[in-house]
Design an enzyme around this catalytic site. Structure first.
Site, PDB file in Angstrom:
ATOM      1  N   ARG A 286     -11.467  -8.036  18.522  1.00  0.00           N
ATOM      2  CA  ARG A 286     -11.342  -8.417  19.935  1.00  0.00           C
ATOM      3  C   ARG A 286     -11.328  -7.150  20.779  1.00  0.00           C
ATOM      4  NH1 ARG A 286      -6.301  -6.130  20.231  1.00  0.00           N
ATOM      5  NH2 ARG A 286      -4.877  -6.666  18.556  1.00  0.00           N
TER       6      ARG A 286
ATOM      7  N   HIS B 136      -2.309   7.752  13.876  1.00  0.00           N
ATOM      8  CA  HIS B 136      -3.054   6.489  13.991  1.00  0.00           C
ATOM      9  C   HIS B 136      -4.267   6.769  14.878  1.00  0.00           C
ATOM     10  CE1 HIS B 136      -3.222   1.951  14.855  1.00  0.00           C
ATOM     11  NE2 HIS B 136      -4.139   2.490  15.641  1.00  0.00           N
TER      12      HIS B 136
ATOM     13  N   VAL C  48      -5.953  -3.746  24.030  1.00  0.00           N
ATOM     14  CA  VAL C  48      -5.200  -3.397  25.240  1.00  0.00           C
ATOM     15  C   VAL C  48      -5.689  -2.045  25.776  1.00  0.00           C
ATOM     16  CG1 VAL C  48      -2.903  -2.796  26.129  1.00  0.00           C
ATOM     17  CG2 VAL C  48      -3.141  -4.649  24.459  1.00  0.00           C
TER      18      VAL C  48
ATOM     19  N   GLU D  76       0.828  -1.201   0.000  1.00  0.00           N
ATOM     20  CA  GLU D  76       0.000   0.000   0.000  1.00  0.00           C
ATOM     21  C   GLU D  76       0.863   1.252   0.000  1.00  0.00           C
ATOM     22  OE1 GLU D  76      -1.569   0.263   4.630  1.00  0.00           O
ATOM     23  OE2 GLU D  76      -2.726  -0.901   3.221  1.00  0.00           O
ATOM     24  N   LYS D  77       0.257   2.318  -0.411  1.00  0.00           N
ATOM     25  CA  LYS D  77       0.934   3.611  -0.425  1.00  0.00           C
ATOM     26  C   LYS D  77       1.325   3.938   1.013  1.00  0.00           C
ATOM     27  CE  LYS D  77       2.037   7.565  -2.412  1.00  0.00           C
ATOM     28  NZ  LYS D  77       3.023   7.611  -3.505  1.00  0.00           N
TER      29      LYS D  77
HETATM   30  P1  ADP Z   1       0.023  -4.180  13.114  1.00  0.00           P
HETATM   31  O1  ADP Z   1      -1.085  -5.123  12.845  1.00  0.00           O
HETATM   32  O2  ADP Z   1       1.361  -4.816  13.101  1.00  0.00           O
HETATM   33  O3  ADP Z   1      -0.234  -3.308  14.306  1.00  0.00           O
HETATM   34  P2  ADP Z   1      -0.856  -2.054  11.340  1.00  0.00           P
HETATM   35  O4  ADP Z   1      -1.330  -2.368   9.984  1.00  0.00           O
HETATM   36  O5  ADP Z   1      -1.878  -1.768  12.393  1.00  0.00           O
HETATM   37  O6  ADP Z   1       0.095  -3.231  11.826  1.00  0.00           O
HETATM   38  O7  ADP Z   1       0.162  -0.844  11.285  1.00  0.00           O
HETATM   39  C1  ADP Z   1       0.904  -0.445  12.424  1.00  0.00           C
HETATM   40  C2  ADP Z   1       1.487   0.930  12.248  1.00  0.00           C
HETATM   41  O8  ADP Z   1       2.293   0.990  11.054  1.00  0.00           O
HETATM   42  C3  ADP Z   1       0.472   2.030  12.058  1.00  0.00           C
HETATM   43  O9  ADP Z   1      -0.047   2.492  13.271  1.00  0.00           O
HETATM   44  C4  ADP Z   1       1.292   3.089  11.339  1.00  0.00           C
HETATM   45  O10 ADP Z   1       2.127   3.782  12.235  1.00  0.00           O
HETATM   46  C5  ADP Z   1       2.180   2.263  10.428  1.00  0.00           C
HETATM   47  N1  ADP Z   1       1.572   2.091   9.080  1.00  0.00           N
HETATM   48  C6  ADP Z   1       0.868   1.034   8.629  1.00  0.00           C
HETATM   49  N2  ADP Z   1       0.458   1.222   7.349  1.00  0.00           N
HETATM   50  C7  ADP Z   1       0.902   2.428   6.954  1.00  0.00           C
HETATM   51  C8  ADP Z   1       0.806   3.203   5.742  1.00  0.00           C
HETATM   52  N3  ADP Z   1       0.173   2.766   4.657  1.00  0.00           N
HETATM   53  N4  ADP Z   1       1.396   4.416   5.731  1.00  0.00           N
HETATM   54  C9  ADP Z   1       2.066   4.889   6.825  1.00  0.00           C
HETATM   55  N5  ADP Z   1       2.190   4.215   7.983  1.00  0.00           N
HETATM   56  C10 ADP Z   1       1.629   2.997   8.067  1.00  0.00           C
END
Ligand code: ADP
Length: 448
Positions: free
Chosen positions: A292, A208, A295, A200-201
């Protein structure tokens, strides 16, 4: 209502669930590994069953042993907590097939959302904005290159089965895409026994922001506002708060509506979290759904005045949830106190807690399973406890956190308390001026 619930977990979340069950007059069964014999969840539950040696695979992840413990104790329902088997569709299925109510979503809902690439497709189909990228799993390195040519760098390669900040790679140069995809696939295959990746981009400097959703078996799906989780280290959350310092009523309504629409499209039942990235122009994109309890659920509880564990149990027993929106009142913030040494790059620091003092007072909550004389085992996560403070506004909640952290004593092991104390004193943090990269430049030893 159930008369007895087995808790298929350990640590603070097992204790958290036991507390609510007690209030509700429900008997509890703890399961534990040999390393957790002296844990509080074992002591506070009505019954406890040892399910095996310390490694997760032989205890907290061992489905037959957990089901046997449920049979043995005549439990009626099973609460999985978070982590371990909480997002395991097979476990949800086996619980139901064995005659125990799984306190969580049905297998097909977990499947629709558990695999990150599939979840994106589900959300896209429901009309929820998603980050641009591959349509599902990338089939070849050639395809990967074509995708990146069309969306442009930077991109992020993610393992379908990744989680907890693992299984992600950021690529800034188009000529590195093929090699990075191949490496990501090999790494994912080794770490998660599933080499599937998607692209993804990469959103620059996002926040977040996640929305708490809840569905019942009568077709109602509601949301309980957002949590701000941008304070992360290596993609792992360290501090969470609700509401977010940047989310306006307008953004909240738009994100909330999208989260409800996406969850309702799969008939979602139970507690869930829809994670979004919010960019500089206030565009938001679906990232993943956690099927779920999270935390960080306490920060939501404190500002909406609802016990989310109680609501999970209520919904699992067929109860209805109120459609009335619950707007955040005041502000709550959570610091994750981990057994890690911030002086040594946050290296795990398990061991014996020799002395312990819990902070307290007005607006302070500590969800923790530790005590003086407790041994933090090296086998599981390093969470010592979650310190949550709440106040009339963000500043008050932060002031209270600062003073609570100063009061908290954990001796014998290293913890993240000094890091949090520095963070609470930092001006940018206090001004709400941060994104997911904040900690990359934050020096906790000279916090200003
Ligand atoms: P996990 O399941 O390991 O927690 P996530 O998909 O929730 O993974 O992503 C965790 C973190 O990674 C996000 O909170 C963000 O900081 C960063 N991140 C994920 N995808 C992107 C994206 N497309 N662009 C920028 N940061 C991203």
């Amino acid at each position: 209502m159930f008369s007895k619930i087995l808790i298929a977990n350990r640590g603070e979340i097992a204790l958290r669930i036991i507390r609510t069950c007690r209030e509700m007059g429900i008997k509890t069964v703890a399961v534990y590994s040999e390393a957790d014999r002296h844990s509080l969840h074992v002591r506070f539950a009505d019954e406890a069953v040892c399910i095996g040696p310390p490694p997760g695979k032989e205890s907290y992840l061992n489905i037959p042993r957990i089901i046997s413990a449920a049979h043995l104790t005549n439990a009626e329902a099973i609460h999985p907590g978070y982590g371990f088997l909480a997002e395991n569709a097979e476990f949800s299925d086996i619980c139901d097939a064995s005659g125990f109510t799984f306190i969580g979503p049905k297998p097909h809902m977990i499947e629709a959302m558990g695999d990150k690439a599939r979840a994106k497709e589900t959300m896209k189909a429901a009309g929820v904005p998603v980050v641009r990228g591959s349509d599902g799993v990338v089939k070849s390195v050639d395809e990967a290159r074509q995708i990146v040519e069309s969306i442009g760098v930077p991109v992020i390669i993610k393992a379908v089965a990744g989680g907890g900040g693992r299984g992600m790679r950021i690529v800034h140069k188009i000529e590195e895409v093929e090699q990075q995809v191949a490496m990501a696939q090999a790494e994912a295959a080794a770490a998660f026994s599933n080499g599937d990746v998607y692209i993804e981009k990469y959103i620059e400097k996002p926040r977040h922001i996640e929305i708490q959703v809840f569905g019942d078996t009568h077709g109602t799906v509601v949301h309980y506002n957002e949590r701000e989780c941008s304070i992360q280290r290596r993609h792992q959350k360290l501090v969470e708060e609700s509401p977010s310092p940047v989310v306006t009523e307008e953004i909240r309504n738009a994100m909330g509506a999208a989260a409800v629409k996406g969850s309702a499209s799969v008939g979602y039942v139970g507690a869930g979290t829809i994670e979004f990235l919010l960019d500089k122009s206030n565009n938001f994109y679906f990232m993943e759904m956690n099927t779920r309890i999270q935390v960080e659920h306490p920060v939501t509880e404190q500002v909406i005045g609802l016990d989310l564990i109680r609501q999970q149990i209520h919904v699992a027993a067929g109860g209805k949830i109120s459609k009335r929106p619950r707007r955040p009142e005041g502000h709550a913030i959570e610091c994750r106190i981990n057994a890690e040494d911030p002086e040594k790059d946050f290296r795990p620091s398990p061991g014996m807690i020799t002395s312990f003092h819990a902070p307290g007072g007005y607006g302070v909550r500590l969800d923790s399973h530790v005590y003086a004389g407790y041994m933090i085992p090296p086998y599981y996560d390093s969470l010592v406890g979650k310190l949550i403070t709440f106040g009339g506004d963000r500043e008050e909640a932060i002031d209270r956190m600062q003073s609570s952290l100063d009061e908290m004593i954990v001796e014998g092991i290293k913890t993240t308390i000094p890091f949090h104390r520095a963070l609470m004193r930092n001006d940018r943090f206090r001004n709400g001026d941060f994104d997911t990269h904040f900690l990359e430049t934050f020096d906790w030893k000279s916090p200003q």
